[in-house]
Scaffold this motif. Sequence first.
Motif, PDB file in Angstrom:
ATOM      1  N   SER A 120       0.830  -1.199   0.000  1.00 22.95           N
ATOM      2  CA  SER A 120       0.000   0.000   0.000  1.00 22.95           C
ATOM      3  C   SER A 120       0.867   1.253   0.000  1.00 22.95           C
ATOM      4  CB  SER A 120      -0.933   0.009   1.216  1.00 22.95           C
ATOM      5  OG  SER A 120      -0.164   0.082   2.400  1.00 22.95           O
ATOM      6  N   ALA A 121       1.998   1.186  -0.654  1.00 16.63           N
ATOM      7  CA  ALA A 121       2.965   2.284  -0.648  1.00 16.63           C
ATOM      8  C   ALA A 121       2.388   3.569  -1.217  1.00 16.63           C
ATOM      9  CB  ALA A 121       4.198   1.889  -1.454  1.00 16.63           C
ATOM     10  N   LEU A 122       2.874   4.681  -0.682  1.00 13.43           N
ATOM     11  CA  LEU A 122       2.496   5.983  -1.199  1.00 13.43           C
ATOM     12  C   LEU A 122       3.142   6.166  -2.550  1.00 13.43           C
ATOM     13  CD1 LEU A 122       3.239   6.868   2.167  1.00 13.43           C
ATOM     14  CD2 LEU A 122       1.774   8.584   1.202  1.00 13.43           C
ATOM     15  N   THR A 123       2.421   6.741  -3.459  1.00 13.17           N
ATOM     16  CA  THR A 123       3.005   7.075  -4.741  1.00 13.17           C
ATOM     17  C   THR A 123       2.939   8.573  -4.903  1.00 13.17           C
ATOM     18  OG1 THR A 123       0.888   6.731  -5.839  1.00 13.17           O
ATOM     19  CG2 THR A 123       2.432   4.875  -5.833  1.00 13.17           C
ATOM     20  N   LEU A 124       3.999   9.147  -5.360  1.00 14.20           N
ATOM     21  CA  LEU A 124       4.082  10.590  -5.510  1.00 14.20           C
ATOM     22  C   LEU A 124       4.310  10.936  -6.974  1.00 14.20           C
ATOM     23  CD1 LEU A 124       6.351  11.364  -2.434  1.00 14.20           C
ATOM     24  CD2 LEU A 124       3.894  11.695  -2.616  1.00 14.20           C
ATOM     25  N   PRO A 125       3.240  10.931  -7.778  1.00 11.63           N
ATOM     26  CA  PRO A 125       3.425  11.277  -9.182  1.00 11.63           C
ATOM     27  C   PRO A 125       3.939  12.698  -9.309  1.00 11.63           C
ATOM     28  CG  PRO A 125       1.090  11.220  -8.648  1.00 11.63           C
ATOM     29  CD  PRO A 125       1.834  10.722  -7.448  1.00 11.63           C
ATOM     30  N   ARG A 178       2.871   6.654  10.918  1.00 15.20           N
ATOM     31  CA  ARG A 178       3.959   6.245  10.014  1.00 15.20           C
ATOM     32  C   ARG A 178       3.832   6.969   8.669  1.00 15.20           C
ATOM     33  NH1 ARG A 178       5.608   0.189   9.327  1.00 15.20           N
ATOM     34  NH2 ARG A 178       6.495   0.723  11.322  1.00 15.20           N
ATOM     35  N   VAL A 179       2.601   7.059   8.148  1.00 13.71           N
ATOM     36  CA  VAL A 179       2.384   7.763   6.882  1.00 13.71           C
ATOM     37  C   VAL A 179       2.834   9.216   7.022  1.00 13.71           C
ATOM     38  CG1 VAL A 179       0.634   8.557   5.232  1.00 13.71           C
ATOM     39  CG2 VAL A 179       0.501   6.239   6.177  1.00 13.71           C
ATOM     40  N   GLN A 239       4.934  10.542   9.121  1.00 10.04           N
ATOM     41  CA  GLN A 239       6.394  10.586   9.219  1.00 10.04           C
ATOM     42  C   GLN A 239       7.032  10.445   7.844  1.00 10.04           C
ATOM     43  OE1 GLN A 239       7.261   7.414  12.070  1.00 10.04           O
ATOM     44  NE2 GLN A 239       8.163   8.988  13.396  1.00 10.04           N
ATOM     45  N   GLN A 240       6.547   9.500   7.058  1.00 14.54           N
ATOM     46  CA  GLN A 240       7.154   9.224   5.761  1.00 14.54           C
ATOM     47  C   GLN A 240       7.024  10.391   4.791  1.00 14.54           C
ATOM     48  OE1 GLN A 240       9.089   6.553   5.015  1.00 14.54           O
ATOM     49  NE2 GLN A 240       8.861   6.222   7.197  1.00 14.54           N
ATOM     50  N   VAL A 241       5.925  11.127   4.860  1.00 12.32           N
ATOM     51  CA  VAL A 241       5.754  12.260   3.942  1.00 12.32           C
ATOM     52  C   VAL A 241       6.225  13.571   4.554  1.00 12.32           C
ATOM     53  CG1 VAL A 241       3.912  11.150   2.628  1.00 12.32           C
ATOM     54  CG2 VAL A 241       3.317  12.669   4.541  1.00 12.32           C
ATOM     55  N   GLY A 242       6.667  13.537   5.820  1.00 14.27           N
ATOM     56  CA  GLY A 242       7.286  14.704   6.437  1.00 14.27           C
ATOM     57  C   GLY A 242       6.331  15.749   6.978  1.00 14.27           C
ATOM     58  N   VAL A 243       5.195  15.308   7.538  1.00 16.64           N
ATOM     59  CA  VAL A 243       4.272  16.263   8.156  1.00 16.64           C
ATOM     60  C   VAL A 243       4.765  16.548   9.574  1.00 16.64           C
ATOM     61  CG1 VAL A 243       1.906  16.677   8.927  1.00 16.64           C
ATOM     62  CG2 VAL A 243       2.321  15.446   6.783  1.00 16.64           C
ATOM     63  N   PRO A 244       5.098  17.801   9.889  1.00 15.75           N
ATOM     64  CA  PRO A 244       5.521  18.128  11.252  1.00 15.75           C
ATOM     65  C   PRO A 244       4.386  17.876  12.249  1.00 15.75           C
ATOM     66  CG  PRO A 244       5.969  19.952   9.745  1.00 15.75           C
ATOM     67  CD  PRO A 244       5.123  18.964   9.013  1.00 15.75           C
ATOM     68  N   GLU A 245       4.733  17.453  13.459  1.00 18.69           N
ATOM     69  CA  GLU A 245       3.723  17.117  14.459  1.00 18.69           C
ATOM     70  C   GLU A 245       2.758  18.269  14.717  1.00 18.69           C
ATOM     71  OE1 GLU A 245       4.938  15.169  18.059  1.00 18.69           O
ATOM     72  OE2 GLU A 245       6.457  14.013  16.974  1.00 18.69           O
ATOM     73  N   ASN A 246       3.242  19.496  14.708  1.00 18.20           N
ATOM     74  CA  ASN A 246       2.368  20.637  15.004  1.00 18.20           C
ATOM     75  C   ASN A 246       1.396  20.949  13.867  1.00 18.20           C
ATOM     76  OD1 ASN A 246       4.541  21.582  13.418  1.00 18.20           O
ATOM     77  ND2 ASN A 246       4.241  23.661  14.152  1.00 18.20           N
ATOM     78  N   LEU A 247       1.538  20.290  12.722  1.00 21.09           N
ATOM     79  CA  LEU A 247       0.635  20.506  11.591  1.00 21.09           C
ATOM     80  C   LEU A 247      -0.187  19.261  11.252  1.00 21.09           C
ATOM     81  CD1 LEU A 247       2.913  22.646   9.253  1.00 21.09           C
ATOM     82  CD2 LEU A 247       1.089  23.414  10.775  1.00 21.09           C
ATOM     83  N   GLU A 248      -0.153  18.265  12.132  1.00 27.28           N
ATOM     84  CA  GLU A 248      -0.883  17.020  11.881  1.00 27.28           C
ATOM     85  C   GLU A 248      -2.382  17.200  12.030  1.00 27.28           C
ATOM     86  OE1 GLU A 248       0.604  13.880  14.361  1.00 27.28           O
ATOM     87  OE2 GLU A 248       2.508  13.805  13.281  1.00 27.28           O
TER      88      GLU A 248
END
Length: 156
Positions: free
Chosen positions: A19-24, A68-69, A71-80
Amino acid sequence: MISKGNLLAGVFTAVLGASALTLPAHAEGEKDVTLYKSPSCGCCTAWGDALDKAGFNVIVKKTDDLYRVKQQVGVPENLEACHTAIVDGYVLEGHVPLDAVNRMLTERPDIKGLSVPGMPMGSLGMGEPDEDTQYTVFALPKVVGSKPAVYQKVGN
Protein backbone atom coordinates in the motif's frame (compact mmCIF):
# COMPACT_ATOMS: atom_id res chain seq x y z
CA MET A 1 21.50 10.27 -10.08
CA ILE A 2 18.38 9.28 -8.15
CA SER A 3 15.72 11.97 -7.99
CA LYS A 4 14.23 12.94 -4.64
CA GLY A 5 10.80 11.73 -5.83
CA ASN A 6 12.16 8.32 -6.83
CA LEU A 7 14.07 8.01 -3.57
CA LEU A 8 10.96 8.88 -1.53
CA ALA A 9 8.83 6.47 -3.55
CA GLY A 10 11.38 3.73 -2.86
CA VAL A 11 11.38 4.47 0.86
CA PHE A 12 7.57 4.46 0.94
CA THR A 13 7.47 1.14 -0.90
CA ALA A 14 9.98 -0.41 1.48
CA VAL A 15 8.22 0.85 4.61
CA LEU A 16 4.57 0.54 3.68
CA GLY A 17 4.75 -2.48 1.38
CA ALA A 18 1.94 -3.08 -1.10
CA SER A 19 0.00 0.00 0.00
CA ALA A 20 2.96 2.28 -0.65
CA LEU A 21 2.50 5.98 -1.20
CA THR A 22 3.00 7.08 -4.74
CA LEU A 23 4.08 10.59 -5.51
CA PRO A 24 3.42 11.28 -9.18
CA ALA A 25 5.43 14.24 -10.40
CA HIS A 26 3.52 15.11 -13.53
CA ALA A 27 0.21 16.68 -14.45
CA GLU A 28 -1.42 13.53 -15.82
CA GLY A 29 -1.89 12.24 -12.22
CA GLU A 30 -3.14 15.62 -11.03
CA LYS A 31 -6.70 14.46 -10.37
CA ASP A 32 -5.69 11.27 -8.52
CA VAL A 33 -5.81 11.63 -4.73
CA THR A 34 -4.60 8.84 -2.47
CA LEU A 35 -6.25 9.28 0.92
CA TYR A 36 -4.73 7.57 3.98
CA LYS A 37 -7.28 7.39 6.78
CA SER A 38 -8.35 5.44 9.81
CA PRO A 39 -10.85 2.70 8.93
CA SER A 40 -13.43 4.24 11.28
CA CYS A 41 -13.08 7.99 10.59
CA GLY A 42 -16.26 9.52 9.17
CA CYS A 43 -14.92 13.06 8.69
CA CYS A 44 -12.05 11.72 6.58
CA THR A 45 -14.59 9.89 4.44
CA ALA A 46 -16.65 13.08 4.08
CA TRP A 47 -13.52 15.02 2.97
CA GLY A 48 -12.71 12.33 0.38
CA ASP A 49 -16.32 12.30 -0.83
CA ALA A 50 -16.19 16.08 -1.35
CA LEU A 51 -13.04 15.73 -3.47
CA ASP A 52 -14.67 12.90 -5.42
CA LYS A 53 -17.72 15.09 -6.15
CA ALA A 54 -15.36 17.83 -7.33
CA GLY A 55 -13.93 15.52 -10.00
CA PHE A 56 -10.92 14.01 -8.24
CA ASN A 57 -10.26 10.27 -8.43
CA VAL A 58 -10.00 9.42 -4.71
CA ILE A 59 -8.26 6.18 -3.81
CA VAL A 60 -8.80 5.36 -0.12
CA LYS A 61 -6.12 3.48 1.80
CA LYS A 62 -7.34 2.52 5.26
CA THR A 63 -4.62 2.17 7.86
CA ASP A 64 -4.27 1.93 11.61
CA ASP A 65 -0.79 3.49 11.42
CA LEU A 66 -1.34 7.04 10.16
CA TYR A 67 1.59 8.20 12.27
CA ARG A 68 3.96 6.24 10.01
CA VAL A 69 2.38 7.76 6.88
CA LYS A 70 2.76 11.28 8.32
CA GLN A 71 6.39 10.59 9.22
CA GLN A 72 7.15 9.22 5.76
CA VAL A 73 5.75 12.26 3.94
CA GLY A 74 7.29 14.70 6.44
CA VAL A 75 4.27 16.26 8.16
CA PRO A 76 5.52 18.13 11.25
CA GLU A 77 3.72 17.12 14.46
CA ASN A 78 2.37 20.64 15.00
CA LEU A 79 0.63 20.51 11.59
CA GLU A 80 -0.88 17.02 11.88
CA ALA A 81 -4.57 16.30 11.38
CA CYS A 82 -6.73 13.20 11.14
CA HIS A 83 -5.89 12.09 7.58
CA THR A 84 -3.13 12.47 5.01
CA ALA A 85 -3.51 12.53 1.24
CA ILE A 86 -1.22 12.74 -1.77
CA VAL A 87 -2.18 14.59 -4.97
CA ASP A 88 0.22 15.07 -7.88
CA GLY A 89 3.28 14.88 -5.63
CA TYR A 90 1.86 17.22 -2.97
CA VAL A 91 0.84 16.29 0.58
CA LEU A 92 -2.60 17.30 1.84
CA GLU A 93 -2.84 17.05 5.62
CA GLY A 94 -6.29 17.26 7.15
CA HIS A 95 -9.38 19.11 6.00
CA VAL A 96 -7.79 21.23 3.27
CA PRO A 97 -10.51 23.14 1.35
CA LEU A 98 -11.10 22.47 -2.34
CA ASP A 99 -10.21 26.01 -3.42
CA ALA A 100 -6.79 25.71 -1.74
CA VAL A 101 -6.16 22.31 -3.39
CA ASN A 102 -7.13 23.64 -6.83
CA ARG A 103 -5.07 26.82 -6.36
CA MET A 104 -2.00 24.78 -5.37
CA LEU A 105 -2.38 22.48 -8.39
CA THR A 106 -2.75 25.49 -10.69
CA GLU A 107 0.03 27.65 -9.23
CA ARG A 108 2.44 24.73 -8.51
CA PRO A 109 4.24 26.44 -5.58
CA ASP A 110 7.58 25.09 -4.37
CA ILE A 111 6.14 23.55 -1.20
CA LYS A 112 5.68 20.04 0.17
CA GLY A 113 1.92 20.52 0.38
CA LEU A 114 -0.88 22.00 2.49
CA SER A 115 -2.11 21.41 6.02
CA VAL A 116 -5.16 22.28 8.07
CA PRO A 117 -4.01 21.17 11.54
CA GLY A 118 -6.49 19.54 13.88
CA MET A 119 -10.11 19.22 12.91
CA PRO A 120 -11.65 22.70 12.71
CA MET A 121 -15.45 22.80 12.74
CA GLY A 122 -16.84 24.04 9.44
CA SER A 123 -13.82 22.90 7.44
CA LEU A 124 -14.38 20.53 4.48
CA GLY A 125 -15.71 17.28 5.93
CA MET A 126 -16.32 18.77 9.39
CA GLY A 127 -19.87 20.02 9.01
CA GLU A 128 -21.29 23.03 7.25
CA PRO A 129 -19.32 26.28 7.50
CA ASP A 130 -21.06 29.19 9.20
CA GLU A 131 -20.23 32.80 10.09
CA ASP A 132 -17.98 31.55 12.93
CA THR A 133 -15.90 29.22 10.75
CA GLN A 134 -12.27 30.34 10.88
CA TYR A 135 -9.10 28.39 10.29
CA THR A 136 -5.75 28.63 8.56
CA VAL A 137 -4.34 26.58 5.70
CA PHE A 138 -0.56 26.29 6.04
CA ALA A 139 2.00 25.60 3.33
CA LEU A 140 4.14 22.65 4.37
CA PRO A 141 7.78 23.65 3.86
CA LYS A 142 10.08 21.35 1.92
CA VAL A 143 12.96 21.91 4.35
CA VAL A 144 12.53 19.97 7.61
CA GLY A 145 12.42 22.31 10.58
CA SER A 146 11.46 25.36 8.52
CA LYS A 147 8.58 27.48 9.73
CA PRO A 148 5.32 26.87 7.84
CA ALA A 149 3.84 29.82 5.97
CA VAL A 150 0.20 30.83 5.90
CA TYR A 151 -1.16 29.75 2.52
CA GLN A 152 -4.75 30.85 3.00
CA LYS A 153 -7.10 31.99 5.74
CA VAL A 154 -10.69 30.82 5.80
CA GLY A 155 -13.33 33.02 7.34
CA ASN A 156 -10.96 35.71 8.54
